[in-house]
Design a protein around this motif. Sequence first.
Motif, PDB file in Angstrom:
ATOM      1  N   LYS A 193     -19.939  40.211  18.395  1.00 23.98           N
ATOM      2  CA  LYS A 193     -21.180  40.656  19.055  1.00 23.98           C
ATOM      3  C   LYS A 193     -20.893  41.015  20.515  1.00 23.98           C
ATOM      4  O   LYS A 193     -20.153  40.302  21.203  1.00 23.98           O
ATOM      5  CB  LYS A 193     -22.222  39.534  18.963  1.00 23.98           C
ATOM      6  CG  LYS A 193     -23.546  39.861  19.607  1.00 23.98           C
ATOM      7  CD  LYS A 193     -23.729  39.165  20.918  1.00 23.98           C
ATOM      8  CE  LYS A 193     -24.865  39.724  21.735  1.00 23.98           C
ATOM      9  NZ  LYS A 193     -25.016  39.096  23.041  1.00 23.98           N
ATOM     10  N   PHE A 194     -21.468  42.105  20.955  1.00 22.29           N
ATOM     11  CA  PHE A 194     -21.304  42.522  22.343  1.00 22.29           C
ATOM     12  C   PHE A 194     -22.657  42.499  23.054  1.00 22.29           C
ATOM     13  O   PHE A 194     -23.633  43.048  22.539  1.00 22.29           O
ATOM     14  CB  PHE A 194     -20.700  43.928  22.426  1.00 22.29           C
ATOM     15  CG  PHE A 194     -19.281  43.976  21.940  1.00 22.29           C
ATOM     16  CD1 PHE A 194     -18.228  43.681  22.799  1.00 22.29           C
ATOM     17  CD2 PHE A 194     -18.998  44.278  20.610  1.00 22.29           C
ATOM     18  CE1 PHE A 194     -16.914  43.694  22.344  1.00 22.29           C
ATOM     19  CE2 PHE A 194     -17.693  44.291  20.149  1.00 22.29           C
ATOM     20  CZ  PHE A 194     -16.652  44.004  21.016  1.00 22.29           C
ATOM     21  N   GLY A 195     -22.672  41.908  24.223  1.00 19.31           N
ATOM     22  CA  GLY A 195     -23.904  41.840  25.008  1.00 19.31           C
ATOM     23  C   GLY A 195     -24.143  43.118  25.795  1.00 19.31           C
ATOM     24  O   GLY A 195     -23.303  44.032  25.807  1.00 19.31           O
ATOM     25  N   GLY A 196     -25.276  43.177  26.468  1.00 21.80           N
ATOM     26  CA  GLY A 196     -25.701  44.388  27.170  1.00 21.80           C
ATOM     27  C   GLY A 196     -24.735  44.882  28.238  1.00 21.80           C
ATOM     28  O   GLY A 196     -24.526  46.088  28.392  1.00 21.80           O
ATOM     29  N   SER A 197     -24.099  43.960  28.982  1.00 18.41           N
ATOM     30  CA  SER A 197     -23.197  44.418  30.039  1.00 18.41           C
ATOM     31  C   SER A 197     -21.932  45.025  29.431  1.00 18.41           C
ATOM     32  O   SER A 197     -21.281  45.856  30.043  1.00 18.41           O
ATOM     33  CB  SER A 197     -22.851  43.269  30.990  1.00 18.41           C
ATOM     34  OG  SER A 197     -22.190  42.261  30.276  1.00 18.41           O
ATOM     35  N   SER A 198     -21.608  44.634  28.204  1.00 17.77           N
ATOM     36  CA  SER A 198     -20.429  45.199  27.515  1.00 17.77           C
ATOM     37  C   SER A 198     -20.710  46.593  26.971  1.00 17.77           C
ATOM     38  O   SER A 198     -19.800  47.263  26.491  1.00 17.77           O
ATOM     39  CB  SER A 198     -20.019  44.311  26.336  1.00 17.77           C
ATOM     40  OG  SER A 198     -19.791  43.001  26.736  1.00 17.77           O
ATOM     41  N   LEU A 199     -21.980  46.994  27.011  1.00 19.67           N
ATOM     42  CA  LEU A 199     -22.362  48.273  26.400  1.00 19.67           C
ATOM     43  C   LEU A 199     -23.213  49.105  27.346  1.00 19.67           C
ATOM     44  O   LEU A 199     -23.967  49.972  26.921  1.00 19.67           O
ATOM     45  CB  LEU A 199     -23.151  48.000  25.107  1.00 19.67           C
ATOM     46  CG  LEU A 199     -22.420  47.189  24.047  1.00 19.67           C
ATOM     47  CD1 LEU A 199     -23.395  46.577  23.067  1.00 19.67           C
ATOM     48  CD2 LEU A 199     -21.413  48.048  23.308  1.00 19.67           C
ATOM     49  N   ALA A 200     -23.076  48.823  28.632  1.00 22.02           N
ATOM     50  CA  ALA A 200     -23.978  49.440  29.602  1.00 22.02           C
ATOM     51  C   ALA A 200     -23.717  50.927  29.797  1.00 22.02           C
ATOM     52  O   ALA A 200     -24.618  51.669  30.169  1.00 22.02           O
ATOM     53  CB  ALA A 200     -23.875  48.701  30.934  1.00 22.02           C
TER      54      ALA A 200
END
Length: 458
Positions: A5-12
Amino acid sequence: MKVIKFGGSSLANSQQIKKVFQIVQADSDRRIVVVSAPGKRHSDDEKVTDLLIQLATSQIEGKYNEAVLEVILERYQEIYDELQLNSDVMNNIRQHFATLKESNLEPAYLMDAYKASGEDNNAKLIADYFTKEGLPAKYISPKEANLFVSDTPGNAQVLEEAYKELEYLQLEKDIIVFPGFFGVTKDGKVVTFSRGGSDITGSILANAVSAEEYENFTDVDAIFVASPKLVHKPIGIDVLSYTEMRELSYAGFSVFHTEALLPAIKKGIPVHVCNTNNPSAKGTYIMKGKVNSPSIISGIASSSGFVSVYIQKYLMNHEIGFLRKTLQLFEDEGVSVEHIPTGIDDATIIIRGEDATDEILDRIVHRLKVELNADEAHYERGLCLIMLVGEGMVSMVGTTARVASTLAREQINIELYNQGVSEVSMMFGIREEYEKRAIQALYDEFFGEEVEYEVVDK
Ligand code: ASP
């Protein structure tokens, strides 16, 4: 197989998504990728989820905010352009927003439909990008996969039957890109989990497919033994038991909602917290059961803003029902009680400051004196609770003494002390103005050597 799982900062933005691609590609066991909505690109940026909430609110209030919609679309367009995608996904996203604008869903469901679109659109973009880069990937929505949840907008709970439904995901040949943060009700409505809920989705999927590991990528190298806001460069925790994690997060460790990990932990699946920006860092494992950690204390957490309501009554210990009647007053006022350290003739009720206004507290104090004949009752705001957590404490003598003398050296008074029977944690109450000093001193006491060792090693 692993669920990752990737959080928001990892996909900004596109650079972050490129890192995510490298990480997924590096391990063929990484089969199910759960994604958040794009987070902040820099500290004063806005999360797409927050923008979506603004947009939904404007529509619900009857003054639809086109400008916010444009900002949201730009975020996706920028990702699309920079990843050099060549699919109809942007049209699809625009169409989706047009449909939402015309929707006549009830406000709570409309809000959730907007919130959910943050992760949903991102998942579509990411699946397209993976495929373009030669890693066949498929976007699967919670609706298609039957991730059934309760009909409680903004606070969905997974339904037991969802696990069976989702099991088939392990048979997919392609990498699955699955949007986090929401599920569907039995009658097909989109409903989100609480904020930060993409962690929950990852955990549910890990359980459903019996993953060997649930990797949770965020933007820190590890869960630190103490907050980096209070301690200069704290060391990371290698392994943490679920119970330890739960105790730490109670007192302010904010890496996770611990409940989010429960579906994975219940099935004995280890959760590995990793850093997208530094994937070779060791990270932190969170496991079920007791873990053998080299130090007595696994972590130190603290949280300020508690209130202590002090009650004193001579011969309190002989008076049957006194505590029950006291607690009833709090219940009458709808205030949740956190801890109740007691003495012989006194008791302190600890609550969270935000749970009660001064007016409520004045009423409680008044009733304690008038209805329960307390000799003394008053409250004080500004209490900080410090938790020292470690499965190893049970087999060690003298930990409390070390804490007490460390705080004494710093001239910090211990206002209250509480240790659970399980001896996994001990709790100290101090005045909140001493929080930073206390945590630094305790960190030096329990982890000081390791810090020195690390420096020498370099
Ligand atoms: N995007 C959602 C939020 O900001 C969920 C998540 O990122 O986990 O709360």
